[in-house]
Motif scaffolding. Structure first.
Motif, PDB file in Angstrom:
ATOM      1  N   VAL A  51       0.845  -1.200   0.000  1.00  9.75           N
ATOM      2  CA  VAL A  51       0.000   0.000   0.000  1.00  9.75           C
ATOM      3  C   VAL A  51       0.875   1.242   0.000  1.00  9.75           C
ATOM      4  O   VAL A  51       0.647   2.185  -0.770  1.00  9.75           O
ATOM      5  CB  VAL A  51      -0.961  -0.009   1.209  1.00  9.75           C
ATOM      6  N   ASP A  52       1.895   1.262   0.840  1.00  8.32           N
ATOM      7  CA  ASP A  52       2.793   2.422   0.912  1.00  8.32           C
ATOM      8  C   ASP A  52       3.501   2.679  -0.412  1.00  8.32           C
ATOM      9  O   ASP A  52       3.799   3.824  -0.754  1.00  8.32           O
ATOM     10  CB  ASP A  52       3.822   2.245   2.025  1.00  8.32           C
ATOM     11  N   SER A  53       3.764   1.623  -1.170  1.00  7.32           N
ATOM     12  CA  SER A  53       4.463   1.809  -2.440  1.00  7.32           C
ATOM     13  C   SER A  53       3.620   2.571  -3.461  1.00  7.32           C
ATOM     14  O   SER A  53       4.146   3.096  -4.437  1.00  7.32           O
ATOM     15  CB  SER A  53       4.887   0.452  -3.021  1.00  7.32           C
ATOM     16  N   PHE A  54       2.309   2.654  -3.226  1.00 11.75           N
ATOM     17  CA  PHE A  54       1.431   3.388  -4.133  1.00 11.75           C
ATOM     18  C   PHE A  54       1.130   4.804  -3.647  1.00 11.75           C
ATOM     19  O   PHE A  54       0.427   5.552  -4.312  1.00 11.75           O
ATOM     20  CB  PHE A  54       0.112   2.628  -4.333  1.00 11.75           C
ATOM     21  N   ARG A  55       1.648   5.175  -2.491  1.00 10.20           N
ATOM     22  CA  ARG A  55       1.409   6.523  -1.978  1.00 10.20           C
ATOM     23  C   ARG A  55       2.260   7.532  -2.738  1.00 10.20           C
ATOM     24  O   ARG A  55       3.341   7.210  -3.215  1.00 10.20           O
ATOM     25  CB  ARG A  55       1.769   6.609  -0.489  1.00 10.20           C
ATOM     26  N   ASP A  56       1.748   8.745  -2.824  1.00  7.70           N
ATOM     27  CA  ASP A  56       2.552   9.821  -3.381  1.00  7.70           C
ATOM     28  C   ASP A  56       3.717  10.059  -2.446  1.00  7.70           C
ATOM     29  O   ASP A  56       3.597   9.912  -1.224  1.00  7.70           O
ATOM     30  CB  ASP A  56       1.726  11.114  -3.499  1.00  7.70           C
TER      31      ASP A  56
END
Length: 91
Positions: A51-56
């Motif tokens: 999930v964090d890898s898709f955060r801006d």
């Protein structure tokens, strides 16, 4: 139930290279479907990282978050200069 997954040519090529490397290193023929299933299993186990890898990279801070941050600040009554900070950091 089998469902197709669309991917670009570069991703497909990388998946094929991964499949070939698995075959060379293990001696087993593994389907792309099995590789994707294993990748999904691993991603579920480390869901927060995925999930964090898709955060801006930089997320704007909301007014509420900014207020909460400043509520935790207290004044020490001592003025701090950039030189003071440099002295602490670099000595």
């Amino acid at each position: 139930m089998v469902t197709s997954v669309k991917m670009d040519d570069d991703t497909k090529s990388r998946l094929e290279r991964l499949q070939a490397e698995i075959r060379l290193k293990t001696g087993r023929q593994v389907t792309q479907q099995a590789i994707l299933a294993r990748l999904v299993e691993d991603a579920i186990e480390s869901k927060a990282e995925l999930v964090d890898s898709f955060r801006d990279e930089h997320r704007p801070v909301s007014t509420a978050e900014r207020s909460a941050f400043h509520e935790g600040m207290v004044s020490s009554g001592v003025a701090t200069s950039e030189d003071d900070i440099d002295d602490v950091l670099y000595e």
